[in-house]
Design a protein around this motif. Structure first.
Motif, PDB file in Angstrom:
ATOM      1  N   ARG A 502       0.793  -1.477   0.053  1.00  0.00           N
ATOM      2  CA  ARG A 502      -0.267  -0.380  -0.161  1.00  0.00           C
ATOM      3  C   ARG A 502       0.713   1.489   0.048  1.00  0.00           C
ATOM      4  NH1 ARG A 502      -4.698  -2.690   4.558  1.00  0.00           N
ATOM      5  NH2 ARG A 502      -5.255  -3.559   2.811  1.00  0.00           N
ATOM      6  N   ILE A 503       2.072   1.583   0.865  1.00  0.00           N
ATOM      7  CA  ILE A 503       2.846   2.374   0.781  1.00  0.00           C
ATOM      8  C   ILE A 503       3.728   2.424  -0.745  1.00  0.00           C
ATOM      9  CG2 ILE A 503       4.966   3.605   1.587  1.00  0.00           C
ATOM     10  CD1 ILE A 503       4.338   2.577   4.384  1.00  0.00           C
ATOM     11  N   HIS A 504       3.900   1.594  -1.093  1.00  0.00           N
ATOM     12  CA  HIS A 504       4.700   1.745  -2.065  1.00  0.00           C
ATOM     13  C   HIS A 504       3.867   1.525  -3.285  1.00  0.00           C
ATOM     14  CE1 HIS A 504       6.129  -0.246  -6.317  1.00  0.00           C
ATOM     15  NE2 HIS A 504       7.076  -0.614  -5.477  1.00  0.00           N
ATOM     16  N   GLU A 505       2.515   1.648  -3.479  1.00  0.00           N
ATOM     17  CA  GLU A 505       1.902   2.438  -4.013  1.00  0.00           C
ATOM     18  C   GLU A 505       1.426   3.462  -4.429  1.00  0.00           C
ATOM     19  OE1 GLU A 505      -1.482   3.303  -7.644  1.00  0.00           O
ATOM     20  OE2 GLU A 505       0.652   1.616  -7.135  1.00  0.00           O
ATOM     21  N   ILE A 506       1.625   4.341  -3.397  1.00  0.00           N
ATOM     22  CA  ILE A 506       1.568   5.799  -3.222  1.00  0.00           C
ATOM     23  C   ILE A 506       2.750   6.648  -3.443  1.00  0.00           C
ATOM     24  CG2 ILE A 506       0.919   7.149  -1.347  1.00  0.00           C
ATOM     25  CD1 ILE A 506      -0.741   5.718   0.383  1.00  0.00           C
ATOM     26  N   GLY A 512       6.253   9.307  -7.916  1.00  0.00           N
ATOM     27  CA  GLY A 512       6.855   8.942  -8.600  1.00  0.00           C
ATOM     28  C   GLY A 512       7.926   8.679  -7.795  1.00  0.00           C
ATOM     29  N   LEU A 513       8.166   8.524  -7.079  1.00  0.00           N
ATOM     30  CA  LEU A 513       9.805   7.862  -6.605  1.00  0.00           C
ATOM     31  C   LEU A 513      10.566   6.700  -6.443  1.00  0.00           C
ATOM     32  CD1 LEU A 513       9.406   9.617  -3.956  1.00  0.00           C
ATOM     33  CD2 LEU A 513       9.700   8.243  -1.959  1.00  0.00           C
ATOM     34  N   ALA A 514      11.438   6.700  -7.254  1.00  0.00           N
ATOM     35  CA  ALA A 514      11.838   5.140  -7.337  1.00  0.00           C
ATOM     36  C   ALA A 514      11.717   4.109  -6.252  1.00  0.00           C
ATOM     37  CB  ALA A 514      13.708   5.093  -7.812  1.00  0.00           C
ATOM     38  N   PRO A 515      11.777   2.581  -6.502  1.00  0.00           N
ATOM     39  CA  PRO A 515      11.747   1.675  -6.147  1.00  0.00           C
ATOM     40  C   PRO A 515      12.891   1.571  -4.821  1.00  0.00           C
ATOM     41  CG  PRO A 515      11.188   0.601  -8.047  1.00  0.00           C
ATOM     42  CD  PRO A 515      11.282   1.935  -8.183  1.00  0.00           C
ATOM     43  N   GLY A 554      13.423  -4.393  -6.707  1.00  0.00           N
ATOM     44  CA  GLY A 554      14.212  -2.837  -6.852  1.00  0.00           C
ATOM     45  C   GLY A 554      14.220  -2.075  -4.865  1.00  0.00           C
ATOM     46  N   VAL A 555      12.766  -2.361  -4.524  1.00  0.00           N
ATOM     47  CA  VAL A 555      12.788  -1.895  -2.852  1.00  0.00           C
ATOM     48  C   VAL A 555      14.020  -2.762  -2.273  1.00  0.00           C
ATOM     49  CG1 VAL A 555      10.329  -1.236  -2.620  1.00  0.00           C
ATOM     50  CG2 VAL A 555      11.123  -3.500  -1.673  1.00  0.00           C
ATOM     51  N   LEU A 556      14.313  -2.097  -1.025  1.00  0.00           N
ATOM     52  CA  LEU A 556      15.285  -2.029   0.524  1.00  0.00           C
ATOM     53  C   LEU A 556      14.503  -2.245   1.567  1.00  0.00           C
ATOM     54  CD1 LEU A 556      17.779   0.784  -0.604  1.00  0.00           C
ATOM     55  CD2 LEU A 556      18.266  -1.463  -1.593  1.00  0.00           C
TER      56      LEU A 556
END
Length: 606
Positions: A502-506, A512-515, A554-556
């Motif tokens: 859910r946070i990733h979608e926002i 427009g943040l990169a993963p 791609g997320v950390l």
């Protein structure tokens, strides 16, 4: 929730993908070759005011533009290098009030000159020159550092808006001495884009000395990490030295970014000859060196700064201009990086994880709290240095105190104290968005923000993520969501992943943040309560990390590690911390918030 305006679809950037572009040479050197008298500058009290020639002798300025276009240059820069309100005021307050007029007129002069030479096959571009203001906002000097980020943004916004009105194709932030001033210039430019409902590319060029650092110590790696985070369109170097001292930094840029790279050096290091600066590098050797940069390392735009004449540019055009050279394909190591004001560091360490030191934090350190209550910032610096010496790669900074109401001001003071004295990048930890803003506007580097979550719906994300986006920071996102299906702190692997999604979608879908700017904290709970509810919590955290890394490429990830052993005996805590850390890293943990001195390497445990 749109991201800031972008000039990414410009004809200038399109041209850079097809051929190497040639910038013009030195405006100042060329103008000084004329027999200029006081009347050319608008009177004896303004003699020597180069940018003022735009107002008082525009034909001479246009003649200089023509001289470079005539030898085949693709891009000419406006005669506005020192045309912010702050610099114009040095020539009289009345001239400061002509800031908009001068910049718009200079852009139109260059635009008119380009129109005389442009063809369908060979368009010519106008770069709006934005040089330094004379202030160094990162400096502790009481005079040079006596300006706020917001004041600088306003100054650059005014200049950029006028250049846009005059018809520039790009803005070039150049000869930068302080990377925080570059950040302010980028912010000012983007506000001007919104004002004008028109965006152009931003080309940001730093100036390095012969040691490879900016005036306040920023190296090329930190410069690149910060500029990439800010989302500029072209990065590069200009001024200060000749090309011979730019070889290594230019190679670094070409090997570490997918962005186009520019290189616009002086005609060598200046020599003092009878009280005058003389630039010794002749046209042919300079052109040959820059041609090597193009062919061997992949520079996309080249030109000349101080001391370069049409003769220098003619030789350069003959070698790499006229559309005859396509950009060289580059192999790039574009690993995500954080940066202090001095150096950069890759977020994904080998071996992992990145260590975020937790002791410069008023919520977790009684010593730090006492120092902040006493306004002892030298003491806070000492704690920071101890953390770095113990192995911390970055430092978590929190100054919140129930006894004081000036958290934002204390954050500014701590950041200013640390940013020129600690090479480790900083992580700003606060529940207040205005404190995060104060930190990011004070800090020259590329930081981490700690943190966002969905505990109160979207409010925290909507308050903080625009700051993260605009400053190019990374952000720690806690898997907390008050929705009925999670109910607050996510305790199972499934709910940890759901909160992260859910946070990733926002963050990525809306802001427009990169993963790689998202660092998810899957939450650590203590195992010492004895309650059945928490008995398997460490395993759920480990599996939550594994699920987040698998499902959100791609997320950390990160953890506040020491929570797991809270309440246990002092001799047991480092052992449990280390075992837990070992299994989290195996599951994909990238970073960890920890006191490096309180962990025993897993392999060293009996």
């Amino acid at each position: 929730m749109k991201p800031y305006p972008s000039g990414a679809d410009s004809a200038y950037l399109a041209a850079l993908t097809k051929r190497v572009l040639i910038f013009d040479g030195a405006m100042g050197t060329s103008l000084q070759a004329y027999d200029l008298r006081a009347e050319h500058f608008g009177g004896a009290d303004q003699e020597g005011w180069i940018d003022g020639l735009v107002l008082h002798s525009p034909d001479i300025v246009k003649e200089v533009h023509r001289s470079f276009l005539n030898v085949g240059c693709d891009v000419v820069e406006t005669c506005t290098f020192q045309a912010t309100r702050l610099r114009l005021a040095e020539w009289g307050t009345g001239n400061a009030e002509r800031t908009h007029e001068l910049n718009a007129s200079a852009a139109q002069l260059a635009r008119d000159a380009c129109a005389e030479f442009a063809t369908a096959d060979h368009p010519r571009f106008v770069a709006g020159s934005m040089g330094p203001t004379g202030f160094l906002p990162s400096s502790e000097d009481p005079s040079l550092g006596n300006i706020t980020f917001a004041e600088l943004v306003t100054v650059f916004r005014e200049q950029a808006r006028a250049l846009l009105e005059g018809g520039v194709d790009l803005l070039i932030i150049e000869t930068a001495q302080d990377i925080l001033e570059v950040k302010a210039a980028v912010f000012g430019a983007r506000l001007a884009f919104a004002d004008a409902s028109r965006a152009v590319p931003i080309q940001a060029q730093v100036t390095l000395d012969t040691s490879g650092r900016m005036l306040l110590g920023t190296d090329i790696g930190a410069s690149l990490a910060i500029l990439e985070g800010l989302g500029v369109d072209v990065v590069g170097l200009n001024c200060s030295t000749g090309p011979e001292h730019m070889r290594d930094p230019v190679r670094y840029l070409c090997e570490h970014t997918h962005l186009p790279v520019s290189c616009i050096p002086n005609a060598g290091l200046p020599l003092n000859v009878e009280g005058k600066a003389v630039f010794p590098l002749q046209p042919v050797p300079m052109a040959e060196e820059l041609a090597r940069f193009v062919r061997e390392v992949g520079v996309n735009a080249v030109g000349g700064c101080c001391g370069t004449t049409p003769a220098h540019l003619r030789e350069l055009v003959d070698r790499v201009g006229k559309g005859q050279v396509a950009p060289r394909e580059r192999e790039v190591d574009a690993a995500p990086r954080l940066a202090s004001s001095i150096r950069s560091i890759t977020v994904v360490q080998e071996p992992p994880p990145l260590l975020i030191g937790e002791r410069v934090n008023s919520q977790g350190s009684r010593k730090m709290k006492r120092l902040l209550l006493d306004d002892d910032y030298d003491g806070a610096l000492e704690i920071a240095r101890e953390q770095v010496e113990a192995g911390a790669h970055t430092l978590d900074i929190c100054v919140a105190l129930t006894e004081r109401a000036d958290e934002a001001e204390q954050m500014r003071r701590v950041v200013r104290k640390l940013q020129l004295s600690v090479e480790a990048p900083l992580c700003f930890d606060s529940t207040e968005a205005d404190v995060i803003r104060a930190a990011l506007e004070t800090y020259p580097g590329r930081a981490i923000v700690n943190s966002v979550n969905l505990e109160n719906g979207r409010k925290r994300c909507d308050d903080v993520l625009p700051l993260v986006r605009d400053h190019g920071a990374a952000v720690i996102a806690l898997t907390i969501d008050r929705s009925d299906d999670i109910g607050g702190m996510a305790k199972t692997r499934e709910t940890k992943l759901l909160a992260a999604q859910r946070i990733h979608e926002i963050a990525c879908g809306e802001y427009g943040l990169a993963p790689h700017q998202l660092i998810f904290d899957a939450l650590t709970f203590t195992l010492a309560t004895g309650q059945e509810e928490w008995m398997n919590s460490a395993v759920e955290t480990i599996e939550g990390i594994r699920a987040i890394k698998r499902e959100l490429p791609g997320v950390l990830t990160t953890l506040g590690l020491s929570n797991v052993s809270f309440g246990l005996a002092p001799h047991a805590r480092p052992v449990l911390n280390s075992v837990f850390l070992y299994h989290c890293v195996a599951a994909g943990l990238d970073t960890v918030i920890i006191n490096p001195a309180h962990v025993i390497p897993y392999a060293e445990m009996p």
